[in-house]
Design a protein around this motif. Structure first.
Motif: not given
Length: 251
Positions: A202-203, A210-211, A216-218, A240-243
């Motif tokens: 749990i986090m 973010r993870r 997914a990008l990796a 938007r999250r990356l920015q």
């Protein structure tokens, strides 16, 4: 009476509030063009009076008995299928065939291909000039998002999106992160069942998000569009999250 008065005019005292005579749009357009917008919204009784006007070339102002000749060119518009309205009994068939002489179909913005970008660039140039901004164009990712959007509000919606970008930002290129937060509605995604035999730690939800985005990008070699497909979200969400993460790191 009020709607009829807008088109045909009225005589003084024709109804409550008619303190003076009014010429109406038809007589004001004499010798020119009378444009009737959203004509399929017109009430049935007014359709009959419009049909009589088209057939005779004369208008009868509300509260008057004397017809007056008017010479106009008729142009009408609607966002509905007029023939379907006729078949449903909501629009007079005789009026439909009277007006349906030179039909011009304007497809919705979503069906106009790269015209979206041509219109968006023109709107961007105008808005930038009005607001004193430096915008010149859209970067490839922002252009792709504009191109794939369904645009239910057509050009008016596009105009508002561009105005929002120009008022709130200033740069030479429009980036995806500059698009309004509600521009692309994220699809509802059913939560994936968690196998009982493979529990995960749990986090905080933000950290999990973010993870997942980073994973997914990796997986896609940093291809935002393909990553968005894997995560079943819109690409603008990832941008938007990356920015936001980049700004937080810089701060």
């Amino acid at each position: 009476d009020l709607l009829e008065s807008e088109i045909f005019g009225h005589a003084k005292g024709a109804f409550t509030g008619a303190t003076a005579a009014r010429s109406g749009a038809a007589r004001a357009a004499h010798g020119g063009t009378l444009f009737l917008d959203e004509i399929c919204e017109m009430p049935a009784d007014l359709q009959a009076k419009l049909l009589r006007f088209v057939q005779t070339g004369c208008v009868v102002p509300v509260g008057s008995n004397g017809p007056e000749p008017v010479d106009v060119r008729f142009v009408s518009a609607t966002n509905r299928d007029p023939l379907a309205e006729v078949q449903a009994g909501r629009f007079r068939e005789d009026l439909y065939y009277r007006l349906y002489v030179v039909p011009i179909e304007l497809p919705p913005l979503r069906a106009r291909g790269d015209d979206v970008l041509l219109i968006a660039r023109d709107l961007l140039a105008r808005a930038s000039r009005d607001e004193g901004r430096r915008f010149q164009d859209f970067d490839p990712d922002a252009a792709a998002l504009l191109r794939q959007h369904p645009w239910p509000g057509n050009v008016r919606q596009l105009q508002n999106v561009i105005r929002n970008i120009v008022v709130l930002h200033d740069a030479e290129m429009v980036a995806p992160a500059m698009l309004p937060a509600g521009f692309l509605r994220e699809p509802s995604v059913a939560p994936l069942p968690v196998p009982a035999e493979a529990p995960f730690p749990i986090m905080p939800l933000a950290e999990m998000e973010r993870r997942m985005i980073q994973a997914a990008l990796a997986e896609t070699g940093q291809d935002v569009v393909r990553a968005a497909v894997l995560l079943q979200v819109n690409p603008s969400t990832i941008y938007r999250r990356l920015q936001a993460w980049k700004s937080a790191a810089a701060g």
